[in-house]
Design a protein around this motif. Structure first.
Motif, PDB file in Angstrom:
ATOM      1  N   PRO A 103      34.333  46.007  30.934  1.00 47.18           N
ATOM      2  CA  PRO A 103      35.224  45.777  29.786  1.00 47.18           C
ATOM      3  C   PRO A 103      35.991  44.470  29.934  1.00 47.18           C
ATOM      4  O   PRO A 103      36.426  44.102  31.029  1.00 47.18           O
ATOM      5  N   ARG A 104      36.173  43.776  28.830  1.00 44.09           N
ATOM      6  CA  ARG A 104      36.901  42.509  28.864  1.00 44.09           C
ATOM      7  C   ARG A 104      38.329  42.650  29.375  1.00 44.09           C
ATOM      8  O   ARG A 104      38.816  41.763  30.073  1.00 44.09           O
ATOM      9  N   PRO A 105      39.051  43.725  29.025  1.00 44.95           N
ATOM     10  CA  PRO A 105      40.411  43.860  29.573  1.00 44.95           C
ATOM     11  C   PRO A 105      40.436  43.902  31.096  1.00 44.95           C
ATOM     12  O   PRO A 105      41.384  43.417  31.714  1.00 44.95           O
ATOM     13  N   VAL A 106      39.400  44.473  31.713  1.00 50.38           N
ATOM     14  CA  VAL A 106      39.356  44.523  33.178  1.00 50.38           C
ATOM     15  C   VAL A 106      39.157  43.118  33.742  1.00 50.38           C
ATOM     16  O   VAL A 106      39.809  42.725  34.719  1.00 50.38           O
ATOM     17  N   VAL A 107      38.271  42.346  33.132  1.00 51.68           N
ATOM     18  CA  VAL A 107      38.060  40.967  33.566  1.00 51.68           C
ATOM     19  C   VAL A 107      39.349  40.166  33.403  1.00 51.68           C
ATOM     20  O   VAL A 107      39.732  39.374  34.284  1.00 51.68           O
ATOM     21  N   ALA A 108      40.026  40.380  32.270  1.00 50.47           N
ATOM     22  CA  ALA A 108      41.294  39.684  32.052  1.00 50.47           C
ATOM     23  C   ALA A 108      42.313  40.073  33.113  1.00 50.47           C
ATOM     24  O   ALA A 108      43.076  39.229  33.607  1.00 50.47           O
ATOM     25  N   ALA A 109      42.350  41.354  33.495  1.00 47.59           N
ATOM     26  CA  ALA A 109      43.277  41.808  34.526  1.00 47.59           C
ATOM     27  C   ALA A 109      42.979  41.145  35.864  1.00 47.59           C
ATOM     28  O   ALA A 109      43.895  40.750  36.598  1.00 47.59           O
ATOM     29  N   LEU A 110      41.697  41.020  36.194  1.00 53.74           N
ATOM     30  CA  LEU A 110      41.324  40.364  37.452  1.00 53.74           C
ATOM     31  C   LEU A 110      41.774  38.905  37.459  1.00 53.74           C
ATOM     32  O   LEU A 110      42.295  38.402  38.464  1.00 53.74           O
ATOM     33  N   MET A 111      41.577  38.225  36.351  1.00 54.98           N
ATOM     34  CA  MET A 111      41.957  36.812  36.289  1.00 54.98           C
ATOM     35  C   MET A 111      43.474  36.649  36.330  1.00 54.98           C
ATOM     36  O   MET A 111      43.987  35.720  36.968  1.00 54.98           O
ATOM     37  N   LEU A 112      44.203  37.551  35.678  1.00 53.67           N
ATOM     38  CA  LEU A 112      45.662  37.488  35.745  1.00 53.67           C
ATOM     39  C   LEU A 112      46.157  37.783  37.156  1.00 53.67           C
ATOM     40  O   LEU A 112      47.096  37.138  37.649  1.00 53.67           O
ATOM     41  N   GLY A 113      45.532  38.761  37.812  1.00 53.81           N
ATOM     42  CA  GLY A 113      45.911  39.062  39.186  1.00 53.81           C
ATOM     43  C   GLY A 113      45.653  37.897  40.111  1.00 53.81           C
ATOM     44  O   GLY A 113      46.482  37.574  40.975  1.00 53.81           O
ATOM     45  N   MET A 114      44.515  37.243  39.929  1.00 52.49           N
ATOM     46  CA  MET A 114      44.215  36.069  40.744  1.00 52.49           C
ATOM     47  C   MET A 114      45.171  34.931  40.424  1.00 52.49           C
ATOM     48  O   MET A 114      45.593  34.179  41.323  1.00 52.49           O
ATOM     49  N   ALA A 115      45.558  34.802  39.159  1.00 53.67           N
ATOM     50  CA  ALA A 115      46.499  33.744  38.780  1.00 53.67           C
ATOM     51  C   ALA A 115      47.844  33.939  39.453  1.00 53.67           C
ATOM     52  O   ALA A 115      48.497  32.969  39.855  1.00 53.67           O
ATOM     53  N   LEU A 116      48.295  35.193  39.591  1.00 52.33           N
ATOM     54  CA  LEU A 116      49.559  35.450  40.267  1.00 52.33           C
ATOM     55  C   LEU A 116      49.535  34.903  41.690  1.00 52.33           C
ATOM     56  O   LEU A 116      50.448  34.199  42.125  1.00 52.33           O
ATOM     57  N   ALA A 117      48.477  35.256  42.434  1.00 52.53           N
ATOM     58  CA  ALA A 117      48.384  34.817  43.823  1.00 52.53           C
ATOM     59  C   ALA A 117      48.160  33.314  43.926  1.00 52.53           C
ATOM     60  O   ALA A 117      48.703  32.654  44.814  1.00 52.53           O
ATOM     61  N   ALA A 118      47.340  32.767  43.019  1.00 49.70           N
ATOM     62  CA  ALA A 118      47.002  31.345  43.101  1.00 49.70           C
ATOM     63  C   ALA A 118      48.190  30.468  42.734  1.00 49.70           C
ATOM     64  O   ALA A 118      48.489  29.484  43.420  1.00 49.70           O
ATOM     65  N   LEU A 119      48.880  30.790  41.639  1.00 48.62           N
ATOM     66  CA  LEU A 119      50.012  29.974  41.213  1.00 48.62           C
ATOM     67  C   LEU A 119      51.132  29.973  42.242  1.00 48.62           C
ATOM     68  O   LEU A 119      51.787  28.957  42.472  1.00 48.62           O
ATOM     69  N   ASP A 120      51.333  31.114  42.892  1.00 47.15           N
ATOM     70  CA  ASP A 120      52.454  31.200  43.804  1.00 47.15           C
ATOM     71  C   ASP A 120      52.245  30.352  45.053  1.00 47.15           C
ATOM     72  O   ASP A 120      53.190  30.100  45.792  1.00 47.15           O
ATOM     73  N   SER A 121      51.014  29.908  45.277  1.00 47.52           N
ATOM     74  CA  SER A 121      50.752  29.038  46.422  1.00 47.52           C
ATOM     75  C   SER A 121      51.077  27.585  46.115  1.00 47.52           C
ATOM     76  O   SER A 121      51.199  26.776  47.034  1.00 47.52           O
ATOM     77  N   THR A 122      51.218  27.230  44.833  1.00 48.52           N
ATOM     78  CA  THR A 122      51.389  25.821  44.474  1.00 48.52           C
ATOM     79  C   THR A 122      52.647  25.535  43.670  1.00 48.52           C
ATOM     80  O   THR A 122      53.187  24.430  43.724  1.00 48.52           O
ATOM     81  N   VAL A 123      53.130  26.525  42.924  1.00 46.60           N
ATOM     82  CA  VAL A 123      54.196  26.266  41.957  1.00 46.60           C
ATOM     83  C   VAL A 123      55.527  25.951  42.636  1.00 46.60           C
ATOM     84  O   VAL A 123      56.404  25.315  42.052  1.00 46.60           O
TER      85      VAL A 123
END
Length: 545
Positions: free
Chosen positions: A26-46
């Motif tokens: 389901p697309r919502p699951v893919v969106a959730a994975l990308m949002l979860g990855m964005a949380l971890a990724a952004l916090d390393s650089t922001v």
């Protein structure tokens, strides 16, 4: 044992692997994975560009580096633990736990009252970030059959790439026009959406049913031993040569403590019924070779991510924004290359594709010291573009190869092991290349002409600051310092090329044909793994035929 079932290590019951996924998730699951990855990724650089505002508000300049080190330590040491827990209890509860911990840590960071409390809350964030990084990658492998995994992994790579480019700019904007606390508060709505999507739309398939009386076993002594060992080792690597000298008492005590904890960890894990880091992680050639290769990748990545911005600003005279662009072209070409890598490894095989990528990366790194002095910005940018393309062919096929070589009940542990090795390699690279850079620069400064030697800075950070404001330097001193930085970064890139060589050697230990487990969605040929592990799991192979 037949190729369709396998024996568990806890109750002796037979468990049948689930069939490969059918149809897109389901697309919502893919969106959730990308949002979860964005949380971890952004916090390393922001956070990087907001440090001056944070220090100005809270103080603690002497220890602000722990804002990054504490987060890195927590993420790294928890990766193998979360990997095992996701295999034991399922992906969904571990992912939800990770998101909740991350959001609690973010909210606490926004309310920090001094530097010590902010560092402590960053560690809480890191405890959630470790669950996010490993579990998102594992779920992506669960949801997509082998042939379609490059697509989702390329999307996740694009999240990291976008975060690397946008993170510093977002942090700077929030710190300048709002308040640095908003850097953490913006995580809350993003995480809340990800949490709702996971809870509402992600349903795990019933992969196996435990036998009567079977209970999940958690190796908590092993988990604590891994925490202690990883924490001591990474603290020694991150702070050595920065907070104290390498041969000082704190460094020696930390390294001795980590060695002692490593011994205790091995003893505990050998006796545990369900160890956090099972022995098969290192006994299977496929996984152990990839672990070593990605550890070398972590070592290699220190050169462009840590030293290239210094080179761009100090040698080329670029602004911080322009220097960030020189680096960003690498993370733009990386996901594109990764998305296209399936066309290469389906023809050549995973090992040959990865060897092609890391071989090309080594040649690109060797080209950096050949750049003219002072050169133009497009020259290192072109090298970084080529490096990203080469590493896209190297990393993603190996991750997919490992995830496809194991079943559902081992995929979390296998994925976490390769991410853990890459993180440890990056910490080791920062220590080694930092020592190499300081040794090279100190040698250049010691041999400076006598007319300019008095008053010259004595370390890389001081040299960089002096070149940002060269008004107090003569033209001759400025040119000499720029040439010294140029030589220093050249030596670091040569070291990175050597790390690429180590990765290539590690791949020679891998089997020519990566095995494919029957529940991974690959097209196997019914052969065993051929690695002598005796697991009894049905596997095929991925060799591009």
């Amino acid at each position: 044992m037949s190729g369709s079932t396998r024996r568990t290590g806890d109750s002796g019951t037979l468990r049948a692997p689930a069939p490969p996924p059918t149809g897109p998730p389901p697309r919502p699951v893919v969106a959730a994975l990308m949002l979860g990855m964005a949380l971890a990724a952004l916090d390393s650089t922001v956070l990087a560009t907001a440090v001056p505002q944070i220090v100005g508000d809270l103080g603690g300049f002497a220890v602000f580096s722990w804002l990054f080190s504490g987060y890195l330590l927590a993420v790294t040491v928890t990766l193998p633990v979360y990997g095992k827990l996701s295999d034991t209890f399922g992906r969904k509860p571990i992912l939800i736990t990770g998101i909740v911990l991350f959001l609690v840590g973010s909210l606490a960071c926004a309310g920090a009252w001094d530097m010590a409390s902010l560092i402590a809350f960053r560690v809480v964030q890191g405890l959630g970030g470790g669950a996010l990084q490993g579990t998102v990658q594992t779920i992506a492998a669960d949801l997509y059959p082998m042939k379609e995994r490059p697509r989702i992994q390329a999307r996740l790579s694009s999240v990291w790439a976008t975060s690397a480019v946008a993170g510093p700019a977002l942090g700077g904007l929030l710190a300048a026009y709002a308040d640095w606390r908003w850097i953490f508060l913006v995580n809350l709505p993003v995480g809340a959406v990800a949490l709702w999507l996971v809870g509402r739309h992600f349903t795990e398939a019933q992969r196996s049913r435990p036998g009567p009386g079977a209970r999940p076993r958690v190796d908590w002594p092993g988990a604590l031993a891994i925490f202690a060992c990883g924490g001591l080792l990474l603290t020694a690597l991150v702070q050595g040569g920065v907070a104290w000298a390498w041969l000082s008492t704190p460094s020696l005590l930390l390294f001795a403590g980590s060695a002692g904890c490593a011994t205790v960890t091995v003893l505990i894990e050998r006796r545990a019924a369900e160890p956090i880091i099972p022995g098969w992680v290192w006994r299977r050639r496929t996984i152990s070779a990839v672990n070593l290769a990605l550890g070398a990748l972590g070592l290699l990545m220190v050169a462009p991510t840590v030293f290239l911005p210094t080179y761009a600003q100090s040698v080329l005279g670029l602004s911080p924004t322009a220097a960030g662009f020189v680096l960003s072209v690498m993370v733009l070409s990386w996901p594109v290359s990764a998305a296209l890598s399936s066309h290469v490894y389906n023809r050549l095989g995973i090992r040959r594709c990865a060897m092609l990528g890391i071989g090309a990366a080594g040649l690109v790194l060797l080209a950096f010291p050949v750049l003219p002095y002072p050169g133009a910005a497009w020259q290192p940018a072109l090298i970084m573009l080529a490096l990203g393309a080469a590493l896209g062919l190297f990393q993603l096929p190996l991750i997919i190869g490992v995830q496809s070589s194991v079943g559902y009940r081992e995929r979390g542990t296998a994925t976490a092991s390769i991410l853990f090795c890459r993180q440890v390699g990056q910490s080791l690279g920062a220590a080694l290349f930092g020592a190499l850079a300081n040794a090279t620069l100190n040698d250049r400064l010691a041999h400076a002409p006598s007319g300019i030697r008095p008053g010259l800075p004595d370390d890389l950070d001081a040299v960089s600051r002096a070149l940002e404001h060269p008004d107090g330097l003569t033209a001759q001193a400025t040119d000499y310092l720029r040439r010294a930085v140029d030589t220093t970064v050249d030596h670091v890139y040569l070291g990175a090329a050597a790390a690429a060589g180590l990765a290539l050697l590690a791949l020679l230990l891998a089997p020519r044909h990566f095995p494919v487990h029957t529940d991974s969605g690959g097209t196997g040929e019914g052969s065993g793994t051929g690695d002598g592990t005796g697991t009894g799991e049905g596997t095929g192979r991925q060799d591009g035929t």
